[in-house]
Structures are given as structure tokens and as C-alpha cells.
Design an enzyme around this catalytic site. Sequence first.
Site, PDB file in Angstrom:
ATOM      1  N   LYS A 149       0.832  -1.213   0.000  1.00 43.61           N
ATOM      2  CA  LYS A 149       0.000   0.000   0.000  1.00 43.61           C
ATOM      3  C   LYS A 149       0.865   1.262   0.000  1.00 43.61           C
ATOM      4  O   LYS A 149       0.655   2.158  -0.805  1.00 43.61           O
ATOM      5  CB  LYS A 149      -0.926   0.034   1.235  1.00 43.61           C
ATOM      6  CG  LYS A 149      -1.898  -1.133   1.313  1.00 43.61           C
ATOM      7  CD  LYS A 149      -2.866  -0.988   2.477  1.00 43.61           C
ATOM      8  CE  LYS A 149      -2.204  -1.027   3.849  1.00 43.61           C
ATOM      9  NZ  LYS A 149      -1.644  -2.351   4.202  1.00 43.61           N
ATOM     10  N   ARG A 155     -10.144   0.573   7.880  1.00 40.18           N
ATOM     11  CA  ARG A 155      -9.756  -0.791   8.212  1.00 40.18           C
ATOM     12  C   ARG A 155     -10.890  -1.559   8.875  1.00 40.18           C
ATOM     13  O   ARG A 155     -10.711  -2.725   9.218  1.00 40.18           O
ATOM     14  CB  ARG A 155      -8.564  -0.756   9.167  1.00 40.18           C
ATOM     15  CG  ARG A 155      -7.214  -0.838   8.477  1.00 40.18           C
ATOM     16  CD  ARG A 155      -6.156  -0.764   9.550  1.00 40.18           C
ATOM     17  NE  ARG A 155      -4.944  -1.436   9.189  1.00 40.18           N
ATOM     18  CZ  ARG A 155      -3.892  -0.845   8.643  1.00 40.18           C
ATOM     19  NH1 ARG A 155      -3.925   0.433   8.340  1.00 40.18           N
ATOM     20  NH2 ARG A 155      -2.795  -1.540   8.402  1.00 40.18           N
ATOM     21  N   ARG A 189      11.524  -6.245   5.512  1.00 40.25           N
ATOM     22  CA  ARG A 189      11.548  -4.838   5.896  1.00 40.25           C
ATOM     23  C   ARG A 189      11.989  -4.688   7.348  1.00 40.25           C
ATOM     24  O   ARG A 189      12.714  -3.752   7.699  1.00 40.25           O
ATOM     25  CB  ARG A 189      10.174  -4.191   5.707  1.00 40.25           C
ATOM     26  CG  ARG A 189      10.194  -2.713   6.076  1.00 40.25           C
ATOM     27  CD  ARG A 189       8.905  -2.014   5.781  1.00 40.25           C
ATOM     28  NE  ARG A 189       7.808  -2.656   6.493  1.00 40.25           N
ATOM     29  CZ  ARG A 189       6.543  -2.331   6.312  1.00 40.25           C
ATOM     30  NH1 ARG A 189       6.217  -1.397   5.452  1.00 40.25           N
ATOM     31  NH2 ARG A 189       5.595  -2.944   6.988  1.00 40.25           N
ATOM     32  N   ARG A 212      10.857  -1.123  12.735  1.00 39.73           N
ATOM     33  CA  ARG A 212       9.455  -1.039  13.166  1.00 39.73           C
ATOM     34  C   ARG A 212       9.168  -2.148  14.158  1.00 39.73           C
ATOM     35  O   ARG A 212       9.437  -3.316  13.900  1.00 39.73           O
ATOM     36  CB  ARG A 212       8.521  -1.158  11.945  1.00 39.73           C
ATOM     37  CG  ARG A 212       8.040   0.177  11.454  1.00 39.73           C
ATOM     38  CD  ARG A 212       7.210   0.058  10.207  1.00 39.73           C
ATOM     39  NE  ARG A 212       5.945  -0.634  10.397  1.00 39.73           N
ATOM     40  CZ  ARG A 212       4.946  -0.582   9.525  1.00 39.73           C
ATOM     41  NH1 ARG A 212       5.062   0.146   8.432  1.00 39.73           N
ATOM     42  NH2 ARG A 212       3.832  -1.252   9.733  1.00 39.73           N
ATOM     43  N   ARG A 245      -1.083  -9.375  12.979  1.00 45.66           N
ATOM     44  CA  ARG A 245      -1.621  -8.326  12.091  1.00 45.66           C
ATOM     45  C   ARG A 245      -2.445  -8.958  10.976  1.00 45.66           C
ATOM     46  O   ARG A 245      -3.473  -8.428  10.571  1.00 45.66           O
ATOM     47  CB  ARG A 245      -0.488  -7.487  11.492  1.00 45.66           C
ATOM     48  CG  ARG A 245       0.099  -6.491  12.478  1.00 45.66           C
ATOM     49  CD  ARG A 245       1.505  -6.081  12.103  1.00 45.66           C
ATOM     50  NE  ARG A 245       1.609  -5.282  10.900  1.00 45.66           N
ATOM     51  CZ  ARG A 245       2.752  -5.056  10.260  1.00 45.66           C
ATOM     52  NH1 ARG A 245       3.893  -5.596  10.709  1.00 45.66           N
ATOM     53  NH2 ARG A 245       2.783  -4.303   9.186  1.00 45.66           N
TER      54      ARG A 245
HETATM   55  P1  B4P Z   1       2.882  -2.016   2.879  1.00 47.35           P
HETATM   56  O1  B4P Z   1       1.755  -2.763   2.298  1.00 47.35           O
HETATM   57  O2  B4P Z   1       3.154  -0.657   2.402  1.00 47.35           O
HETATM   58  O3  B4P Z   1       2.556  -2.267   4.312  1.00 47.35           O
HETATM   59  P2  B4P Z   1       2.483  -1.476   5.586  1.00 47.35           P
HETATM   60  O4  B4P Z   1       2.740  -0.028   5.406  1.00 47.35           O
HETATM   61  O5  B4P Z   1       3.329  -2.248   6.540  1.00 47.35           O
HETATM   62  O6  B4P Z   1       0.981  -1.720   5.921  1.00 47.35           O
HETATM   63  P3  B4P Z   1       0.436  -2.094   7.283  1.00 47.35           P
HETATM   64  O7  B4P Z   1      -0.977  -2.321   6.892  1.00 47.35           O
HETATM   65  O8  B4P Z   1       1.034  -3.180   8.005  1.00 47.35           O
HETATM   66  O9  B4P Z   1       0.841  -0.852   8.157  1.00 47.35           O
HETATM   67  P4  B4P Z   1       0.241   0.560   8.483  1.00 47.35           P
HETATM   68  O10 B4P Z   1       1.347   1.497   8.525  1.00 47.35           O
HETATM   69  O11 B4P Z   1      -0.909   0.895   7.570  1.00 47.35           O
HETATM   70  O12 B4P Z   1       4.299  -2.843   2.900  1.00 47.35           O
HETATM   71  C1  B4P Z   1       4.994  -3.100   1.865  1.00 47.35           C
HETATM   72  C2  B4P Z   1       6.344  -3.785   2.130  1.00 47.35           C
HETATM   73  O13 B4P Z   1       6.525  -4.718   1.053  1.00 47.35           O
HETATM   74  C3  B4P Z   1       7.496  -2.798   2.006  1.00 47.35           C
HETATM   75  O14 B4P Z   1       8.583  -3.220   2.767  1.00 47.35           O
HETATM   76  C4  B4P Z   1       7.875  -2.826   0.516  1.00 47.35           C
HETATM   77  O15 B4P Z   1       9.220  -2.539   0.274  1.00 47.35           O
HETATM   78  C5  B4P Z   1       7.551  -4.251   0.147  1.00 47.35           C
HETATM   79  N1  B4P Z   1       6.973  -4.327  -1.207  1.00 47.35           N
HETATM   80  C6  B4P Z   1       6.024  -3.497  -1.718  1.00 47.35           C
HETATM   81  N2  B4P Z   1       5.703  -3.872  -2.975  1.00 47.35           N
HETATM   82  C7  B4P Z   1       6.453  -4.983  -3.250  1.00 47.35           C
HETATM   83  C8  B4P Z   1       6.574  -5.842  -4.380  1.00 47.35           C
HETATM   84  N3  B4P Z   1       5.839  -5.672  -5.486  1.00 47.35           N
HETATM   85  N4  B4P Z   1       7.428  -6.887  -4.311  1.00 47.35           N
HETATM   86  C9  B4P Z   1       8.164  -7.085  -3.203  1.00 47.35           C
HETATM   87  N5  B4P Z   1       8.116  -6.309  -2.092  1.00 47.35           N
HETATM   88  C10 B4P Z   1       7.265  -5.264  -2.110  1.00 47.35           C
HETATM   89  O16 B4P Z   1      -0.357   0.294   9.932  1.00 47.35           O
HETATM   90  C11 B4P Z   1       0.446  -0.070  11.033  1.00 47.35           C
HETATM   91  C12 B4P Z   1      -0.421  -0.284  12.264  1.00 47.35           C
HETATM   92  O17 B4P Z   1      -1.063   0.968  12.641  1.00 47.35           O
HETATM   93  C13 B4P Z   1      -1.584  -1.263  12.095  1.00 47.35           C
HETATM   94  O18 B4P Z   1      -1.185  -2.599  12.295  1.00 47.35           O
HETATM   95  C14 B4P Z   1      -2.567  -0.753  13.166  1.00 47.35           C
HETATM   96  O19 B4P Z   1      -2.223  -1.204  14.443  1.00 47.35           O
HETATM   97  C15 B4P Z   1      -2.384   0.765  13.137  1.00 47.35           C
HETATM   98  N6  B4P Z   1      -3.341   1.413  12.232  1.00 47.35           N
HETATM   99  C16 B4P Z   1      -3.044   2.042  11.051  1.00 47.35           C
HETATM  100  N7  B4P Z   1      -4.155   2.485  10.456  1.00 47.35           N
HETATM  101  C17 B4P Z   1      -5.191   2.137  11.261  1.00 47.35           C
HETATM  102  C18 B4P Z   1      -6.599   2.288  11.166  1.00 47.35           C
HETATM  103  N8  B4P Z   1      -7.173   2.869  10.105  1.00 47.35           N
HETATM  104  N9  B4P Z   1      -7.363   1.806  12.176  1.00 47.35           N
HETATM  105  C19 B4P Z   1      -6.812   1.209  13.242  1.00 47.35           C
HETATM  106  N10 B4P Z   1      -5.488   1.012  13.386  1.00 47.35           N
HETATM  107  C20 B4P Z   1      -4.677   1.471  12.402  1.00 47.35           C
END
Ligand code: B4P
Length: 191
Positions: A14, A91, A130, A136, A147
Site C-alpha cells: 500500500k 480498516r 523490511r 518497526r 496483524r
Molecule cells: P505495505 O503494504 O506498504 O505495508 P504497511 O505499510 O506495513 O501496511 P500495514 O498495513 O502493516 O501498516 P500501516 O502502517 O498501515 O508494505 C509493503 C512492504 O513490502 C514494504 O517493505 C515494501 O518494500 C515491500 N513491497 C512493496 N511492494 C512490493 C513488491 N511488489 N514486491 C516485493 N516487495 C514489495 O499500519 C500499522 C499499524 O497501525 C496497524 O497494524 C494498526 O495497528 C495501526 N493502524 C493504522 N491504520 C489504522 C486504522 N485505520 N485503524 C486502526 N489502526 C490502524
Amino acid sequence: MLNIVIFGAPGSGKGTQSDKLIEHYNLFHISTGDVLRDNIKRGTELGKIAKGFIDQGQLVPDELIIDILAQVLDENKANASDGVIFDGFPRTIPQAEALEQLLADRGTKIDAVVGLEVPEDELIKRILLRGQMSGRSDDNEETARKRLDTYHNQTSPLKAYYEQQGKYRAINGLGSIDDIFELIKDSLDSL
Ligand code: B4P
């Protein structure tokens, strides 16, 4: 105006695809995960509360996150852009309903939901990779699995929610970052 939700499991890409979409379509980026991590870093009251949930692989409570989103929208920074990309929000179904209301109050709506679909073993692989560099606290195997459980139980029902509204666009999130971006663009350009 182009308002997009980028949707998918943790590690689905994302954040990665958001960076490319922002540039290509001149969008304002709202990542609730980034907002929470920034608050944790600054040691704010919100950050202290959020850290407890994030480290357990749980979602931060809806009321808190909806308030944050409303604040970010009202900062008006989105005005100079051609739309907004919502990354990691909504979410839960209540978050989706709140988003609809917040946007309706501002005379706008979600145009499309881009769903990045990636198999579970690949998600874990990406998160652990990552974790070796990001520092993180939620990028370890135990929390990553929690998660994913949280995603299946609370977030994945949103796919059907947006399918019913005709807004969900399934994208194969497996492949090179550029190829996936091309698929997303093809899908959005037909809007
Ligand atoms: P991403 O999919 O970008 O994942 P993320 O940012 O870790 O999403 P996540 O959902 O866990 O975390 P968020 O910050 O929203 O990750 C991609 C990874 O894969 C990267 O390392 C990238 O380099 C790699 N990659 C990407 N594309 C690729 C490809 N094509 N091939 C290979 N590798 C690739 O949320 C974190 C926490 O915050 C949540 O767990 C929750 O506790 C809280 N939170 C956030 N929003 C919330 C909400 N709306 N409500 C309640 N809690 C919330």
C-alpha cells in the site's frame, strides 16, 4: 477530483504504490499508519495509546482513528491537490461508514478502492525483510501473524462492502513494483 482508498493486507504494498500514485495523479497522501508512527516518535499521548495496540498487532480503536482522520482532512492541505489517497484507512466497516460521512459533509466521495491482492506467505516474507532494516516494532514474525489475523477478522470484510458499491478494483499485487503500478493506472484511467 480523484479520491482513492488503497486497500490490502499488511505488506501488500500500500505504502509503496501510494508513493507512485501521489506523484502521478497529484494526490494528497493520508496514511494513518504514518500518522500513528509519527505520534509514537514524538511521544504524544495518542502515540502512547497507539503503541500498545500496534505492538500487539491490533487495530487502534475506531473513535481515535476517525478523529485523527477528520483532523487531517480539515488541515486543508488537500486543497492544492487533485484528490486524496487514503492509505491504511478504512480498516473496519465503522471506519468506512465514517469516511463516507466525512467526505459527504465536504461534498465529495470515494471514487475507487484499489485492492492489492497478495498471497499470505509473500506478505510475511516482505514484512520480515523490511523488519531487518525498518526498526518497526511490529515487523517481526509474531506480530506480523497477529496483524494478518486482525486483517482477516476486521478489515477483509471491506472488500465485499466496496464490491457492493461497485468501487472495488482487484489488483494482482505479486510482481515488480512498476508492473503493479501499471495495472493500477490501467484500472484508474478507465474511471
Ligand atoms: P505495505 O503494504 O506498504 O505495508 P504497511 O505499510 O506495513 O501496511 P500495514 O498495513 O502493516 O501498516 P500501516 O502502517 O498501515 O508494505 C509493503 C512492504 O513490502 C514494504 O517493505 C515494501 O518494500 C515491500 N513491497 C512493496 N511492494 C512490493 C513488491 N511488489 N514486491 C516485493 N516487495 C514489495 O499500519 C500499522 C499499524 O497501525 C496497524 O497494524 C494498526 O495497528 C495501526 N493502524 C493504522 N491504520 C489504522 C486504522 N485505520 N485503524 C486502526 N489502526 C490502524
